[in-house]
Scaffold this motif. Structure first.
Motif, PDB file in Angstrom:
ATOM      1  N   ARG A  20       0.813  -1.213   0.000  1.00 40.18           N
ATOM      2  CA  ARG A  20       0.000   0.000   0.000  1.00 40.18           C
ATOM      3  C   ARG A  20       0.853   1.272   0.000  1.00 40.18           C
TER       4      ARG A  20
ATOM      5  N   ALA B 138      -2.865   1.841  -6.258  1.00 40.08           N
ATOM      6  CA  ALA B 138      -4.271   2.159  -6.542  1.00 40.08           C
ATOM      7  C   ALA B 138      -5.150   0.956  -6.249  1.00 40.08           C
ATOM      8  N   LYS B 139      -4.686  -0.212  -6.629  1.00 36.96           N
ATOM      9  CA  LYS B 139      -5.447  -1.437  -6.380  1.00 36.96           C
ATOM     10  C   LYS B 139      -5.514  -1.731  -4.875  1.00 36.96           C
ATOM     11  N   GLU B 140      -4.402  -1.611  -4.172  1.00 34.31           N
ATOM     12  CA  GLU B 140      -4.354  -1.896  -2.732  1.00 34.31           C
ATOM     13  C   GLU B 140      -5.228  -0.943  -1.925  1.00 34.31           C
ATOM     14  N   ARG B 141      -5.243   0.316  -2.326  1.00 33.27           N
ATOM     15  CA  ARG B 141      -5.982   1.337  -1.572  1.00 33.27           C
ATOM     16  C   ARG B 141      -7.351   1.629  -2.169  1.00 33.27           C
ATOM     17  N   ASN B 142      -7.673   0.949  -3.248  1.00 36.85           N
ATOM     18  CA  ASN B 142      -8.950   1.157  -3.917  1.00 36.85           C
ATOM     19  C   ASN B 142      -9.128   2.639  -4.274  1.00 36.85           C
ATOM     20  N   MET B 143      -8.133   3.175  -4.962  1.00 39.50           N
ATOM     21  CA  MET B 143      -8.110   4.592  -5.340  1.00 39.50           C
ATOM     22  C   MET B 143      -7.997   4.716  -6.855  1.00 39.50           C
TER      23      MET B 143
ATOM     24  N   LYS C  83      -6.196   5.851 -10.134  1.00 42.64           N
ATOM     25  CA  LYS C  83      -4.782   6.013 -10.495  1.00 42.64           C
ATOM     26  C   LYS C  83      -4.426   7.485 -10.671  1.00 42.64           C
TER      27      LYS C  83
END
Length: 185
Positions: free
Chosen positions: A63, A143-148, A150
């Motif tokens: 993250r 972005a994938k880990e934090r669901n954010m 890019k």
């Protein structure tokens, strides 16, 4: 023999006094006049000490943005490079292992797209900065880990990048970037 021995002893004692005593005191005096009295620039986040501005940190969680690998184990007291040349088999194995590890954590990245600063240690083993490309190549994983989105991470990198005084290359301080990353909601 006496004509050589006594001058050598005198010169040795004079060098000890000058280089071990006077020089050390001079450098200590200069450090005391520097900001933070030579203790370095401490970075705080949420009221807690997060690290030092000019010292590399170990960030291994997916993250966070990862910094440069350290030949000194991120220990400033043992600051050093590996002293292994680019053809040394041990060095090549270490770099190959770092590439493999990076690809495991960043499966969307091609091996040819990995910037060298993410798999090779700096000369001191404590470089706090990575290249702009080194930060951008990690965006998809974070972005994938934090669901954010890019783009939000790309904008954050753009806001924290600096231009190197030495060579004009754009770089990012990993500690500052990760602190700013944690502040994003």
């Amino acid at each position: 023999m006496k004509q050589y021995l006594f001058p050598a002893i005198k010169l040795t004692l004079a060098c000890i006094v000058v280089f071990c005593g006077l020089y050390t005191l001079l450098i200590l005096g200069i450090a005391q006049a520097a900001p933070a009295r030579g203790e370095g620039q401490t970075v705080t986040a949420n009221g807690k000490k997060a690290g030092y501005q000019l010292e590399g940190q170990s960030f291994t969680a997916d993250r966070y943005f990862n910094g440069r690998p350290s030949a000194a184990g991120y220990n400033a007291a043992g600051s050093s490079g590996s002293n292994k040349g680019p053809s040394n088999p041990d060095y090549l194995k270490t770099v190959s292992d770092r590439i493999d590890s990076f690809l495991v954590h960043n499966p969307a990245i091609k091996k040819s797209d990995i910037p060298s600063d993410l798999v090779t240690a700096s000369g001191s083993g404590l470089d706090p900065d990575i290249s702009l490309q080194g930060a951008l190549v990690q965006v998809e994983r974070i972005a994938k880990e934090r669901n954010m989105a890019k783009q939000k991470l790309i904008d954050l990198i753009g806001n924290t990048k600096e231009r190197s005084v030495m060579n004009g290359i754009e770089k990012v301080n990993v500690l500052q970037l990760n602190i700013a990353l944690d502040k994003l909601k």
